[in-house]
Every structure is written in structure tokens, then in C-alpha cells.
Design a protein around this motif. Structure first.
Motif, PDB file in Angstrom:
ATOM      1  N   LEU A 158      60.940  -7.703  29.936  1.00 39.34           N
ATOM      2  CA  LEU A 158      62.336  -7.275  30.061  1.00 39.34           C
ATOM      3  C   LEU A 158      62.381  -5.867  30.639  1.00 39.34           C
ATOM      4  CD1 LEU A 158      63.352  -8.582  26.545  1.00 39.34           C
ATOM      5  CD2 LEU A 158      64.086  -9.581  28.702  1.00 39.34           C
ATOM      6  N   PRO A 159      61.985  -5.709  31.884  1.00 39.93           N
ATOM      7  CA  PRO A 159      61.852  -4.355  32.444  1.00 39.93           C
ATOM      8  C   PRO A 159      63.143  -3.552  32.448  1.00 39.93           C
ATOM      9  CG  PRO A 159      61.640  -6.039  34.158  1.00 39.93           C
ATOM     10  CD  PRO A 159      61.572  -6.750  32.845  1.00 39.93           C
ATOM     11  N   THR A 160      64.291  -4.185  32.674  1.00 41.20           N
ATOM     12  CA  THR A 160      65.522  -3.396  32.696  1.00 41.20           C
ATOM     13  C   THR A 160      65.950  -2.954  31.309  1.00 41.20           C
ATOM     14  OG1 THR A 160      66.998  -5.327  32.599  1.00 41.20           O
ATOM     15  CG2 THR A 160      66.309  -4.566  34.781  1.00 41.20           C
ATOM     16  N   LEU A 161      65.398  -3.581  30.265  1.00 45.53           N
ATOM     17  CA  LEU A 161      65.639  -3.122  28.901  1.00 45.53           C
ATOM     18  C   LEU A 161      64.578  -2.123  28.457  1.00 45.53           C
ATOM     19  CD1 LEU A 161      66.737  -6.413  27.062  1.00 45.53           C
ATOM     20  CD2 LEU A 161      68.179  -4.594  28.008  1.00 45.53           C
ATOM     21  N   GLY A 162      63.553  -1.945  29.278  1.00 46.00           N
ATOM     22  CA  GLY A 162      62.560  -0.921  28.995  1.00 46.00           C
ATOM     23  C   GLY A 162      61.357  -1.377  28.207  1.00 46.00           C
TER      24      GLY A 162
END
Length: 241
Positions: free
Chosen positions: A62-66
Motif C-alpha cells: 500500500l505505497p500511497t498509505l506509506g
């Protein structure tokens, strides 16, 4: 400031609902992988994360959630944004009460909900929250002090301990919570008491965000092992923004 979480997601496990599974295949898309039913996707973005997990586990990058993590075989997982929650209503049910539990987790502020059920119907679930986007905390001692401040205002007062030998500052609390749940198959609204095993782990990410992972289980014999394995899969992007 959030009180130390007493998880609510497990309390509806017998209501019956639908779930949605992330899948673990890696690809080149720029966005987080969405909810994908039970089909395998080959377009899940990883954001440069190499998630280490036991064989057979499902990657949830979940890269956009970090962050990213992995869940055990047979578990279902969903993002708790509008798209993810909407997708749960279109999937086939596997974990009882998954959709209700996911919505309850979303209301508690969680970003991700995941759950699995064993052969005798006992549910283990996971919620992931982002506690503070700019905490100013830089080390495990500061994170422990932050967690203890949350504990001081909670009805439960578990001991908060620093977890040694972790890549990022990490603290953890282990406790039990008693609650009522619906009786499976009952048409009269009957409930039964359950004792849930709970482990709550806080991790300070490289970009300063405090993430909390809460594993709740009905099976005390396997709880600690499953929780520790799930926690160990938490991964952050190689180049945090």
C-alpha cells in the motif's frame, strides 16, 4: 488523541457478511492495489517495497498509505476507503461478518482491515491505523511515552513495552478484552460472551508516521504466534516521501 484501542472489529464475526481479498502478485501500476475479490491480479503496485513473509502468505503493498504487509493464507483484506468498502459488497463471503467488521474498523479510523477464520469458526483479525502524521517522536523511548499517555486515558491499562531488535522504534501491549457477539445461526438476536486476545503494536515509520497494528483473536493458543508473524511483515517504501 486516540485512546489505546479496544478493538471492535471482532465483535461482529458471527453476523455473516462478505469479504474481499487483496492478492499478492506484483506489477508496475502507480496506485495501491485495490480490492479484487478472489481473483489474482498482476497489476498490484509495490512502491519499491519487498515484503518478507512466510510461504503462501498474501502481500498487501500500500505505497500511497506509506506501508505494506502480508496476511496468512485464506485471510481477506481490504483498504478502508470508499472504494475498498464498496468492493466488499461485491465479493463472495468467506470470513463471517467481514463486511460489518470492516465498516466498524473504518469508523474507528483504521486504514486497512484483514481477517481469517479457522476450521472451527474462530476469527483472527487485523486493523492498521495511522496515529500521528507528524509526531515529532524520534526514538523508542519517545514512542513508549506517547503510548503510555494513551494508556493513561483508557479503561484498560496494559503494560507498554519497547520491542527490542526492530528496524524502526516499536512498542507493544498485550491484553484481553471481553465482549458480546451474535450467536451464529440464531434468529432471536442472542449473544454470547467472548474473551478476545489482543496485541497492539505501534511502529514509528521512517517518515515519522506512527502506525498501529492491532491483532485480535479468539484463539489464545495461536494468537501470539500469528500476531508476531503478521507484525514482522510490516514494510515501508524504500524511498519514503
Amino acid at each position: 488523541m486516540r485512546k489505546w484501542a479496544v478493538p471492535v472489529a471482532l465483535l461482529v464475526v458471527a453476523i455473516g457478511g462478505v469479504g474481499v481479498a487483496f492478492v499478492g502478485a506484483r506489477g508496475d501500476d502507480d496506485d495501491d492495489g485495490g480490492a479484487a475479490g478472489s481473483a489474482t491480479s498482476t497489476t498490484m503496485a509495490t512502491g519499491g517495497m519487498d515484503i518478507a513473509a512466510p510461504d503462501g502468505w498474501t502481500d498487501v503493498p500500500l505505497p500511497t498509505l506509506g506501508f505494506g504487509l502480508a496476511v496468512p493464507p485464506g485471510w481477506e483484506a481490504t483498504r478502508l476507503d470508499a472504494e475498498g468498502l464498496a468492493s466488499t459488497s461485491q465479493a463472495s463471503p468467506v470470513v463471517p461478518g467481514f463486511v460489518e467488521a470492516a465498516h466498524a474498523a473504518a469508523q474507528s479510523g483504521a486504514l486497512v482491515y484483514a481477517a481469517g477464520v479457522d476450521t472451527v469458526g474462530r476469527v483472527t483479525d487485523l486493523k492498521v491505523l495511522a496515529e500521528a502524521l507528524d509526531s515529532g517522536i524520534t526514538d523508542a523511548a519517545g514512542l513508549q511515552a506517547y503510548a503510555l499517555q494513551l494508556v493513561s486515558s483508557a479503561s484498560l491499562s496494559p503494560t507498554v513495552e519497547v520491542v527490542p531488535d526492530t528496524a524502526q522504534p516499536t512498542v507493544e501491549a498485550r491484553f484481553q478484552a471481553t465482549a458480546q457477539r451474535s450467536v451464529e445461526g440464531a434468529d432471536d438476536g442472542s449473544t454470547e460472551a467472548i474473551t478476545a486476545e489482543v496485541t497492539e503494536r505501534m511502529v514509528l515509520s521512517p517518515r515519522g508516521v506512527i502506525y498501529t497494528m492491532i491483532v485480535t483473536s479468539e484463539d489464545p493458543a495461536t494468537h501470539d504466534d500469528v500476531a508476531n508473524q503478521v507484525f514482522s511483515t510490516l514494510t515501508f517504501p524504500a524511498n519514503p516521501q
